[in-house]
Design an enzyme around this catalytic site. Structure first.
Site, PDB file in Angstrom:
ATOM      1  N   ASN A 216      69.274 102.754  74.435  1.00 48.30           N
ATOM      2  CA  ASN A 216      69.905 101.532  74.961  1.00 48.30           C
ATOM      3  C   ASN A 216      69.213 100.265  74.442  1.00 48.30           C
ATOM      4  O   ASN A 216      69.533  99.161  74.884  1.00 48.30           O
ATOM      5  CB  ASN A 216      69.931 101.540  76.505  1.00 48.30           C
ATOM      6  CG  ASN A 216      68.548 101.371  77.115  1.00 48.30           C
ATOM      7  OD1 ASN A 216      67.542 101.378  76.404  1.00 48.30           O
ATOM      8  ND2 ASN A 216      68.492 101.213  78.428  1.00 48.30           N
ATOM      9  N   LEU A 217      68.259 100.441  73.539  1.00 51.48           N
ATOM     10  CA  LEU A 217      67.544  99.329  72.891  1.00 51.48           C
ATOM     11  C   LEU A 217      66.838  98.418  73.897  1.00 51.48           C
ATOM     12  O   LEU A 217      66.656  97.237  73.636  1.00 51.48           O
ATOM     13  CB  LEU A 217      68.504  98.509  72.002  1.00 51.48           C
ATOM     14  CG  LEU A 217      69.188  99.288  70.871  1.00 51.48           C
ATOM     15  CD1 LEU A 217      70.153  98.376  70.092  1.00 51.48           C
ATOM     16  CD2 LEU A 217      68.179  99.895  69.910  1.00 51.48           C
TER      17      LEU A 217
ATOM     18  N   ALA B 151      63.623 109.133  75.461  1.00 51.55           N
ATOM     19  CA  ALA B 151      63.948 107.876  76.154  1.00 51.55           C
ATOM     20  C   ALA B 151      63.275 107.846  77.518  1.00 51.55           C
ATOM     21  O   ALA B 151      63.311 108.822  78.268  1.00 51.55           O
ATOM     22  CB  ALA B 151      65.466 107.746  76.317  1.00 51.55           C
TER      23      ALA B 151
ATOM     24  N   GLN C  14      61.320 104.886  80.665  1.00 50.80           N
ATOM     25  CA  GLN C  14      60.619 103.675  81.072  1.00 50.80           C
ATOM     26  C   GLN C  14      59.155 104.066  80.872  1.00 50.80           C
ATOM     27  O   GLN C  14      58.652 104.963  81.556  1.00 50.80           O
ATOM     28  CB  GLN C  14      60.955 103.381  82.535  1.00 50.80           C
ATOM     29  CG  GLN C  14      60.465 102.077  83.099  1.00 50.80           C
ATOM     30  CD  GLN C  14      58.970 101.886  83.049  1.00 50.80           C
ATOM     31  OE1 GLN C  14      58.475 101.079  82.239  1.00 50.80           O
ATOM     32  NE2 GLN C  14      58.227 102.600  83.857  1.00 50.80           N
TER      33      GLN C  14
ATOM     34  N   TYR D 146      55.018 106.614  87.477  1.00 49.59           N
ATOM     35  CA  TYR D 146      55.387 107.097  86.143  1.00 49.59           C
ATOM     36  C   TYR D 146      54.978 108.568  85.976  1.00 49.59           C
ATOM     37  O   TYR D 146      55.757 109.399  85.508  1.00 49.59           O
ATOM     38  CB  TYR D 146      54.704 106.206  85.097  1.00 49.59           C
ATOM     39  CG  TYR D 146      54.778 106.695  83.675  1.00 49.59           C
ATOM     40  CD1 TYR D 146      55.927 106.522  82.908  1.00 49.59           C
ATOM     41  CD2 TYR D 146      53.680 107.319  83.075  1.00 49.59           C
ATOM     42  CE1 TYR D 146      55.982 106.961  81.587  1.00 49.59           C
ATOM     43  CE2 TYR D 146      53.717 107.749  81.764  1.00 49.59           C
ATOM     44  CZ  TYR D 146      54.868 107.572  81.028  1.00 49.59           C
ATOM     45  OH  TYR D 146      54.909 108.007  79.719  1.00 49.59           O
TER      46      TYR D 146
ATOM     47  N   PHE E 227      40.492  95.474  80.762  1.00 49.43           N
ATOM     48  CA  PHE E 227      40.463  95.584  82.223  1.00 49.43           C
ATOM     49  C   PHE E 227      39.403  96.613  82.609  1.00 49.43           C
ATOM     50  O   PHE E 227      39.504  97.775  82.258  1.00 49.43           O
ATOM     51  CB  PHE E 227      41.844  95.954  82.760  1.00 49.43           C
ATOM     52  CG  PHE E 227      42.774  94.778  82.717  1.00 49.43           C
ATOM     53  CD1 PHE E 227      42.721  93.805  83.700  1.00 49.43           C
ATOM     54  CD2 PHE E 227      43.662  94.608  81.660  1.00 49.43           C
ATOM     55  CE1 PHE E 227      43.548  92.698  83.650  1.00 49.43           C
ATOM     56  CE2 PHE E 227      44.492  93.507  81.604  1.00 49.43           C
ATOM     57  CZ  PHE E 227      44.430  92.541  82.604  1.00 49.43           C
TER      58      PHE E 227
ATOM     59  N   ARG F 141      40.090 107.137  76.818  1.00 50.76           N
ATOM     60  CA  ARG F 141      41.392 107.695  76.499  1.00 50.76           C
ATOM     61  C   ARG F 141      41.269 108.583  75.262  1.00 50.76           C
ATOM     62  O   ARG F 141      40.331 108.453  74.485  1.00 50.76           O
ATOM     63  CB  ARG F 141      42.409 106.566  76.203  1.00 50.76           C
ATOM     64  CG  ARG F 141      42.750 105.683  77.396  1.00 50.76           C
ATOM     65  CD  ARG F 141      43.597 106.418  78.404  1.00 50.76           C
ATOM     66  NE  ARG F 141      43.950 105.598  79.550  1.00 50.76           N
ATOM     67  CZ  ARG F 141      43.244 105.551  80.680  1.00 50.76           C
ATOM     68  NH1 ARG F 141      42.137 106.252  80.812  1.00 50.76           N
ATOM     69  NH2 ARG F 141      43.643 104.806  81.693  1.00 50.76           N
TER      70      ARG F 141
HETATM   71  N1  LIG Z   1      53.118 105.922  73.869  1.00 50.83           N
HETATM   72  C1  LIG Z   1      52.392 106.853  74.440  1.00 50.83           C
HETATM   73  O1  LIG Z   1      51.171 106.860  74.329  1.00 50.83           O
HETATM   74  C2  LIG Z   1      53.029 107.949  75.248  1.00 50.83           C
HETATM   75  C3  LIG Z   1      52.194 108.852  75.901  1.00 50.83           C
HETATM   76  C4  LIG Z   1      52.770 109.881  76.639  1.00 50.83           C
HETATM   77  C5  LIG Z   1      54.139 110.014  76.686  1.00 50.83           C
HETATM   78  N2  LIG Z   1      54.924 109.088  76.064  1.00 50.83           N
HETATM   79  C6  LIG Z   1      56.375 109.264  76.142  1.00 50.83           C
HETATM   80  O2  LIG Z   1      56.927 109.221  74.839  1.00 50.83           O
HETATM   81  C7  LIG Z   1      58.263 108.705  74.907  1.00 50.83           C
HETATM   82  C8  LIG Z   1      58.425 107.550  73.927  1.00 50.83           C
HETATM   83  O3  LIG Z   1      57.553 106.496  74.282  1.00 50.83           O
HETATM   84  P1  LIG Z   1      57.198 105.289  73.283  1.00 50.83           P
HETATM   85  O4  LIG Z   1      55.765 105.015  73.435  1.00 50.83           O
HETATM   86  O5  LIG Z   1      57.756 105.573  71.938  1.00 50.83           O
HETATM   87  O6  LIG Z   1      57.949 104.070  73.984  1.00 50.83           O
HETATM   88  P2  LIG Z   1      59.175 103.151  73.484  1.00 50.83           P
HETATM   89  O7  LIG Z   1      59.400 102.157  74.572  1.00 50.83           O
HETATM   90  O8  LIG Z   1      58.913 102.639  72.128  1.00 50.83           O
HETATM   91  O9  LIG Z   1      60.364 104.190  73.420  1.00 50.83           O
HETATM   92  C9  LIG Z   1      61.242 104.458  74.500  1.00 50.83           C
HETATM   93  C10 LIG Z   1      62.660 104.366  73.970  1.00 50.83           C
HETATM   94  O10 LIG Z   1      63.568 104.721  75.011  1.00 50.83           O
HETATM   95  C11 LIG Z   1      64.608 103.756  75.052  1.00 50.83           C
HETATM   96  N3  LIG Z   1      65.121 103.717  76.434  1.00 50.83           N
HETATM   97  C12 LIG Z   1      64.454 103.281  77.544  1.00 50.83           C
HETATM   98  N4  LIG Z   1      65.250 103.400  78.619  1.00 50.83           N
HETATM   99  C13 LIG Z   1      66.422 103.924  78.184  1.00 50.83           C
HETATM  100  C14 LIG Z   1      67.639 104.273  78.819  1.00 50.83           C
HETATM  101  N5  LIG Z   1      67.801 104.096  80.140  1.00 50.83           N
HETATM  102  N6  LIG Z   1      68.641 104.773  78.065  1.00 50.83           N
HETATM  103  C15 LIG Z   1      68.499 104.952  76.724  1.00 50.83           C
HETATM  104  N7  LIG Z   1      67.371 104.632  76.067  1.00 50.83           N
HETATM  105  C16 LIG Z   1      66.339 104.145  76.784  1.00 50.83           C
HETATM  106  C17 LIG Z   1      63.979 102.453  74.639  1.00 50.83           C
HETATM  107  O11 LIG Z   1      64.915 101.497  74.175  1.00 50.83           O
HETATM  108  C18 LIG Z   1      63.034 102.939  73.527  1.00 50.83           C
HETATM  109  O12 LIG Z   1      63.680 102.977  72.280  1.00 50.83           O
HETATM  110  C19 LIG Z   1      58.485 108.332  76.365  1.00 50.83           C
HETATM  111  O13 LIG Z   1      59.133 109.398  77.021  1.00 50.83           O
HETATM  112  C20 LIG Z   1      57.079 108.173  76.912  1.00 50.83           C
HETATM  113  O14 LIG Z   1      57.024 108.373  78.295  1.00 50.83           O
HETATM  114  C21 LIG Z   1      54.404 108.068  75.344  1.00 50.83           C
END
Ligand SMILES: NC(=O)c1ccc[n+]([C@@H]2O[C@H](COP(=O)([O-])OP(=O)(O)OC[C@H]3O[C@@H](n4cnc5c(N)ncnc54)[C@H](O)[C@@H]3O)[C@@H](O)[C@H]2O)c1
Length: 315
Positions: free
Chosen positions: A32-33, A74, A76, A142, A202, A209
């Site tokens: 959903n960008l 995808a 939050q 979360y 913080f 980590r």
């Molecule tokens: N970044 C990290 O260190 C990390 C660690 C553990 C898990 N994760 C998981 O990895 C996944 C990707 O995270 P990321 O860091 O790339 O974050 P990001 O915010 O770059 O990616 C999330 C994507 O989901 C899309 N999105 C959000 N809500 C949506 C909805 N309701 N419908 C459709 N699309 C939606 C966003 O537009 C985005 O493109 C997530 O599930 C996150 O919980 C990330």
């Protein structure tokens, strides 16, 4: 294989899409960008701008695509947002996951890959590095939502026979990271320091980590297409890096001479997080390849070129 990746315009999802396409798979993206970027979308993938919480639209898309595998990235992703607005977090991360599972199961999907968070589901873990059999005990909304998503994968397996693999990432970093994300600290710091601005840590800098590079994470997603059915796998490095070390590593690459600002520790965040990846090595044949010092240079390089607007500069 036909693969549908949700969150494929995001930081990690877009690297996973690139890896799947490079391996010759046929890929569609749903996003959903909201935090993802159009520029991250690989033009070789079909793109649906849609919200994963819209169950009717998800059913329509997944039935039209008939993917062999659904990879659900995808979410939050911001812990602080989840603490401030738990209902929104639950809506996207629990209801959204169930909507995607429901659509996938109805369309006869052969496998579901669910992305969880090792940093969030274990809470303040009694064992470091933490193996998968340590009971999950999240301390943020979360983390609770991610754990619920994992459980729903199993419920769908039991009720519909759709197998799953769960990948619990540690803190992922690398090019294209959104500075507002769960672990956007390397991107935030690179941006701040490249601009000569003082970042904020913080706490006293001793929080630790486990940083895993996004290329290693993409490799795990490639392996999960074929292996690891019904398994939960930590995807991390087993190495604890303090906030202070993150700051120093990036300052070294950037050539920044100043010091950070230290502020109060924030609720919802664990003090230490580090994942034992032995199971992923044994069953998936996966191992992390990128050392933090090497990976950080790739983040600075990327941010030097894009010079994205920095977030609040927090760690
Ligand atoms: N970044 C990290 O260190 C990390 C660690 C553990 C898990 N994760 C998981 O990895 C996944 C990707 O995270 P990321 O860091 O790339 O974050 P990001 O915010 O770059 O990616 C999330 C994507 O989901 C899309 N999105 C959000 N809500 C949506 C909805 N309701 N419908 C459709 N699309 C939606 C966003 O537009 C985005 O493109 C997530 O599930 C996150 O919980 C990330």
């Amino acid at each position: 294989m036909r693969i549908l990746v949700t969150g494929g315009a995001g930081f990690i999802g877009s690297h996973v899409v690139d890896a799947y396409l490079a391996a010759g798979h046929d890929v569609a993206v749903v996003d959903n960008l909201s935090t993802g970027l159009r520029e991250n979308l690989n033009p070789a993938a079909r793109f649906y701008e849609a919200d994963v919480t819209d169950v009717d639209r998800m059913k329509e898309i997944v039935l039209a695509e008939k993917p062999d595998v659904v990879n659900h990235h995808a979410a939050q992703v911001n812990i602080r947002v989840s603490v401030a607005n738990p209902v929104f977090d639950t809506h996207v991360n629990v209801v959204g996951t169930v909507a995607v599972l429901e659509a996938a199961a109805r369309a006869g999907t052969k496998k579901f890959i669910f992305i969880s968070s090792g940093g969030a589901v274990y809470g303040e873990a009694p064992v470091l590095p933490t193996p998968e059999d340590v009971p999950a005990s999240p301390i943020s909304h979360y983390g609770a939502a991610k754990l619920a998503g994992e459980r729903y994968c199993h419920v769908y397996y039991v009720t519909t026979g759709m197998p799953y693999t769960i990948l619990r990432y540690s803190n992922v970093y690398g090019p294209r990271q959104n500075p507002d994300g769960e672990a956007g600290v390397t991107a935030i710091f690179a941006n701040k320091l490249l601009k000569g601005e003082q970042p904020v840590i913080f706490g006293d800098g001793s929080k630790t980590r486990d940083y895993v590079h996004v290329s290693d994470v993409a490799a795990a997603n490639l392996i999960a297409l074929e292996r690891g059915d019904l398994g939960v796998f930590n995807i991390g490095t087993g190495r604890r890096i303090t906030d202070q070390q993150v700051f120093e590593a990036i300052a070294r690459v950037v050539g920044y001479q100043g010091s950070p600002i230290y502020d109060d520790f924030r609720p919802g965040e664990v003090m230490h997080s580090c994942l034992d990846w032995t199971r992923a090595q044994k069953i998936l044949g996966w191992r992390p390849a990128v050392e933090f010092e090497e990976g950080v240079a790739s983040v600075v390089e990327y941010n030097r070129h894009t010079c994205k607007s920095a977030g609040p500069g927090v760690l």
